[in-house]
Design an enzyme around this catalytic site. Sequence first.
Site, PDB file in Angstrom:
ATOM      1  N   ASN A 275     -19.674 -45.255 -13.937  1.00 54.21           N
ATOM      2  CA  ASN A 275     -18.561 -44.992 -13.025  1.00 54.21           C
ATOM      3  C   ASN A 275     -17.358 -45.793 -13.496  1.00 54.21           C
ATOM      4  O   ASN A 275     -17.508 -46.921 -13.977  1.00 54.21           O
ATOM      5  CB  ASN A 275     -18.867 -45.451 -11.597  1.00 54.21           C
TER       6      ASN A 275
ATOM      7  N   TYR B 125     -38.616 -27.732 -25.781  1.00 50.95           N
ATOM      8  CA  TYR B 125     -37.974 -27.086 -26.928  1.00 50.95           C
ATOM      9  C   TYR B 125     -37.852 -28.022 -28.127  1.00 50.95           C
ATOM     10  O   TYR B 125     -37.289 -27.649 -29.156  1.00 50.95           O
ATOM     11  CB  TYR B 125     -36.596 -26.524 -26.546  1.00 50.95           C
TER      12      TYR B 125
ATOM     13  N   GLU C 229     -24.884 -26.952 -16.863  1.00 52.32           N
ATOM     14  CA  GLU C 229     -25.651 -25.732 -17.020  1.00 52.32           C
ATOM     15  C   GLU C 229     -25.264 -24.714 -15.945  1.00 52.32           C
ATOM     16  O   GLU C 229     -25.026 -25.078 -14.791  1.00 52.32           O
ATOM     17  CB  GLU C 229     -27.158 -26.007 -16.907  1.00 52.32           C
TER      18      GLU C 229
ATOM     19  N   CYS D 290     -22.048 -33.421 -17.177  1.00 52.76           N
ATOM     20  CA  CYS D 290     -22.200 -34.430 -18.219  1.00 52.76           C
ATOM     21  C   CYS D 290     -20.919 -34.579 -19.035  1.00 52.76           C
ATOM     22  O   CYS D 290     -20.148 -33.633 -19.172  1.00 52.76           O
ATOM     23  CB  CYS D 290     -23.325 -34.036 -19.177  1.00 52.76           C
TER      24      CYS D 290
ATOM     25  N   HIS E 279     -22.386 -42.316 -11.929  1.00 49.98           N
ATOM     26  CA  HIS E 279     -22.651 -40.912 -11.629  1.00 49.98           C
ATOM     27  C   HIS E 279     -22.290 -39.941 -12.753  1.00 49.98           C
ATOM     28  O   HIS E 279     -22.455 -38.735 -12.591  1.00 49.98           O
ATOM     29  CB  HIS E 279     -21.899 -40.508 -10.358  1.00 49.98           C
TER      30      HIS E 279
ATOM     31  N   ASP F  85     -23.977 -22.959 -20.733  1.00 46.01           N
ATOM     32  CA  ASP F  85     -23.267 -24.058 -20.085  1.00 46.01           C
ATOM     33  C   ASP F  85     -21.810 -23.683 -19.867  1.00 46.01           C
ATOM     34  O   ASP F  85     -21.219 -22.942 -20.669  1.00 46.01           O
ATOM     35  CB  ASP F  85     -23.313 -25.324 -20.943  1.00 46.01           C
TER      36      ASP F  85
END
Length: 225
Positions: free
Chosen positions: A99, A88, A183, A53, A147, A28
């Site tokens: 927002n 995983y 990512e 994120c 968002h 990341d």
Amino acid sequence: MLEEAIRSLRRGKCVLLYDWPERESEVDMVYYAGFVDARKIYELRTEAGGLICFGTTEGVVKALGLPLISDLIASHEPLKLLNKRAGYGDVSPFTLWVNSVDVRTGISDVDRAKTIAKLHEVVSLVVKDKVDEGRRLFYEGFYAPGHVPILSAKDIKVRRGHTELAVLLAKLAGLAPSVVFAEMLSPGTSMSLSEAEKYAEERGLALTSGSEILKALEEVRGNDL
């Protein structure tokens, strides 16, 4: 290297963070949220390419009264049929997507930077024990759905994801538990560690790992992070 990553995070530079080969085995791109602006959101969007994120501690999330989405899904029929773990093995750390009330649509680099800046302000208040003020700012200053997903970092003994590692990295740097990450992707797949190492070397970026962070955590055990 971890020390270089800590210095970079303190200076507002991005850091690349690898978890473990037996987990996601992904890298990341991470920024300290206190330094995020529209240019950094653009970089996360175009250079990293994954979901952008916002992460903070489980303690902050609970202080704000935010539920985990997985818990909401598990409590509703027939949605609880969707409540499965990732391949995983970990439970999703997602809470609400929000927002800032100050944005236009919420999706642009400028708008997401505004939302993240205000989330950082909320976290900063909560960790300074100004919980009521932080809650008031959150509930008056945001709307959902939005968002920017807010992710809750559990104790590293419970979950060893990028959310936990990124928040721990901020703590090791002496910063508030307030991070933004996405990512790193290659065409068609997640970026491999070897690709990320080459990317970091070419751009002069620090790359650290879950193993390095856990080792540093052991060295400071007993101290308050």
